[in-house]
Design an enzyme around this catalytic site. Structure first.
Site, short mmCIF file in Angstrom:
data_model
loop_
_atom_site.label_atom_id
_atom_site.label_comp_id
_atom_site.label_asym_id
_atom_site.label_seq_id
_atom_site.Cartn_x
_atom_site.Cartn_y
_atom_site.Cartn_z
CB CYS A 96 -6.82 -1.70 -12.34
SG CYS A 96 -7.51 -3.07 -11.41
CD GLU A 129 -7.95 -8.63 -6.84
OE1 GLU A 129 -6.91 -7.98 -6.83
OE2 GLU A 129 -8.97 -8.29 -6.21
CG HIS A 175 -0.31 0.02 2.49
ND1 HIS A 175 -0.15 -1.10 3.25
CD2 HIS A 175 0.29 1.02 3.16
CE1 HIS A 175 0.52 -0.78 4.33
NE2 HIS A 175 0.81 0.50 4.29
CG ASN A 211 -0.90 -4.63 -8.01
OD1 ASN A 211 -0.18 -4.62 -9.00
ND2 ASN A 211 -1.49 -3.54 -7.55
CG ASP A 212 -4.12 -9.07 -4.74
OD1 ASP A 212 -3.28 -9.33 -3.87
OD2 ASP A 212 -4.97 -8.17 -4.61
NE ARG A 230 -0.24 -6.39 -3.25
CZ ARG A 230 -1.38 -5.85 -3.68
NH1 ARG A 230 -2.38 -6.63 -4.03
NH2 ARG A 230 -1.51 -4.56 -3.77
#
Ligand code: PEP
Ligand code: MG
Length: 586
Positions: free
Chosen positions: A508, A437, A195, A460-461, A471
């Site tokens: 995304c 994801e 994050h 990302n996932d 991650r």
């Protein structure tokens, strides 16, 4: 004294180069000496304590005001908890009575009492109360600083530009990123898609994470270069290094001049294939800068940041206002609002989510929302209400199979019914899509496509779940490879399944904003690329310089390669061939 230049290598998390002084966050620990005092000194000690409490209170109130002005009053509420610690009569009286009884200097007694409080809180079952330890420590340090007459080191109140160096940054620390004096972020832990990295990119602050030993090697006030493009941090840079970085900055400035010329041009290949480039946002406050980058739609609005840094949950009305603002600002273009994606590395203390052993596989995102329809439906109603004011779409995170999608849609239908009962209108044609994801979703896209209006690939996932790589863990970051053949094959099949069903497929995750992968994704047929606004021009520049046909060939060849590194090398070579002059090598 001669100082040596030290180069630290980490993970590039947000681009940009800055030079500034280091400010270590959370690194101040005060050594308090145990010293006896005489009977007649007791009143002076108590007075000193009272003055320190008053001074600390003033500091917190002024900080609260600054955050309220910068980010809104809800985000400033976190400081109410700090004020409460300061007003805790039991704590204050215990300190005073022990000073009277033991005749020991008040700084020492105060630090002792504080430690005992923190120990007690550390043992309680209640997650919310346990998290109050950080409030106690934060306030405690402030009071001690004032008692010891030390200069304040909190970065919220700094006046000169600093590069913040921390072991890690909690989601609540990210609120502080809004402070103008913070020009860069450096952390010991974390990965490219943690994050902290995501927030830094949105705010356009260079960041390097996963440096492992930055907090041990950097000292307060050290001159630093932070190179967010290459993931380097240089401590005490030599004159020669500074010169080299001046030239790099110059090159970045030249590139930005080129990017400005692209601002109003479409993302269209030489042979006429147009794709959509959209921005990812975390907070509505980012909309003006999104527009400055010439980006007109939002492909991912991560709503969970709305729920952070506050004591309570945002109400339906409050959320409605925020979503309405974004909808109105972006219309007629679309805004994809992703429903609450808590868990993983984003937690809220007020929800008492237990810390799972493996948080990314635990109670997060849609799983949490389906279990807490009260919270989920409040958000859905707010989105539905705001849908009348622009072009909103809903997207669910972490869907693992069609059952979850159906359950979420059922709650959406209930929310619509509740609004109808309240005679509130909403956009009847509002589209609902899913993030792809989780590998199980990727492999059942044909089934999901029957129920979804669009897909957005959350790499990302998807990368962490398909390659089994956390991650946020810098130790395994070398395995986190977007170009792994498994990832490429999954992306290919998601796009194909979406297109077969006649729905749009976007991406995304951070991969869509990486220049090196733009040709591959374009060639694989991706319809929409959503990324931090700062990355949009770079990707547009690449798309405008190729033929779709060539990009398809490149993707095809890449799919034939067997190793991640080979794919990456090949993709970079192709990019360099197309953009020899302007591609900024890292
Ligand atoms: C993703 O997983 O790619 C994504 C965009 O969502 P987040 O980074 O918020 O998990
Ligand atoms: Mg995700």
């Amino acid at each position: 004294m001669k100082v040596n230049e030290i180069i630290l290598r980490g993970i590039p998390a947000a681009p940009g180069i800055k030079v500034g002084k280091a400010h270590l966050l959370g690194g101040e620990d005060y050594l308090v000496q145990k010293s006896s005092i005489s009977e007649e000194n007791i009143p002076t000690e108590i007075l000193r304590f009272e003055e320190a409490l008053i001074k600390t209170r003033k500091e917190i109130l002024s900080l609260q005001e600054k955050v309220a002005k910068g980010m809104g009053t809800e985000h400033a509420e976190i400081f109410d908890a700090h004020l409460l610690v300061l007003e805790d009569r039991m704590l204050i009286e215990e300190v005073i009575s022990r000073v009277k009884k033991e005749k020991i200097a008040i700084d020492y007694i105060f630090s002792e009492v504080l430690k005992r409080y923190a120990d007690v809180f550390a043992k309680v079952e209640d997650e919310y109360l346990r998290e109050r330890i950080s409030d106690i420590n934060d306030v405690g340090k402030r009071v001690l600083r004032n008692l010891l007459g030390k200069k304040h080191m909190g970065f919220e109140e700094l006046n000169n530009p600093v590069v913040v160096v921390a072991h890690d940054l909690s989601p609540s620390d990210t609120a502080m990123m809004y402070h103008k004096s913070v020009i860069g972020f450096v952390t010991d832990i974390g990965g490219k898609t943690s994050h902290t990295a995501i927030m830094a990119k949105s705010l356009e602050i260079p960041a390097v994470v996963g440096l492992e030993t930055a907090t041990q090697q950097v000292k307060e006030g050290d001159p630093l270069i932070i190179d967010g493009n290459s993931g380097l941090v240089i401590i005490n840079p030599k004159q020669e290094t500074l010169g080299k970085y001046e030239r790099k900055k110059e090159k970045i400035r030249d590139l930005s001049k080129i990017y400005i010329t692209l601002k109003d041009l479409p993302a269209m290949t030489l042979d006429g294939r147009q794709v959509k480039l959209a921005a990812n946002i975390e907070l509505p406050q980012e909309i003006p800068s999104v527009k400055e980058h010439g980006v007109h739609s939002i492909g991912l609005y991560r709503t969970e940041f709305f729920y952070m840094n506050r004591k309570d949950l945002p109400s339906e009305d409050e959320q409605f206002e925020a979503y309405k603002y974004v909808a109105e600002e972006i219309k007629p273009e679309s805004v994809i609002i992703r429903t609450l994606d808590l868990g993983g590395d984003k937690f809220l203390s007020q929800l008492q989510i237990p810390h799972d052993m493996t948080p990314f596989l635990g109670w997060r995102a849609i799983r949490f929302c389906l279990a807490r329809p009260d919270i989920f439906k409040t958000q859905l109603r707010a989105i539905l209400r705001a849908s009348q004011y622009g072009n909103l779409k809903i997207m669910y995170p972490m869907i693992s199979g069609v059952e979850e999608l159906k359950q979420a849609n059922k709650l959406l239908e209930e929310s619509k019914k509740e609004l109808r009962a309240r005679k509130i209108a909403y956009d009847e044609g509002l589209k609902v899509g899913v993030m792809i994801e989780v590998p199980s979703a990727a492999l059942t896209c044909d089934i999901l496509a029957k129920e979804a209006a669009f897909f957005s690939i959350g790499t990302n996932d998807l990368i962490q779940y398909s390659l089994a790589v956390d991650r946020t863990n810098e130790k395994v970051a070398y395995l986190y490879e977007p170009t792994h053949p498994a990832v490429l094959r999954l992306i290919k099949s998601i796009i194909e399944a979406g297109h077969k069903a006649g729905i749009n497929v976007g991406m995304c995750g951070e991969m869509s904003g990486e220049p090196a992968f733009a040709l591959l994704l374009l060639g694989l047929g991706l319809d929409e690329f959503s990324m931090p606004a700062i990355a949009v021009s770079r990707i547009k520049q690449i798309i405008r310089l190729v033929n779709f046909k060539d990009a398809q060939d490149i993707a095809h060849k890449a799919l034939d390669l067997s190793e991640s590194k080979e794919v990456e090398k090949f993709a970079k070579e192709q990019l360099h061939r197309i953009l020899p002059k302007f591609y900024l090598k890292s």
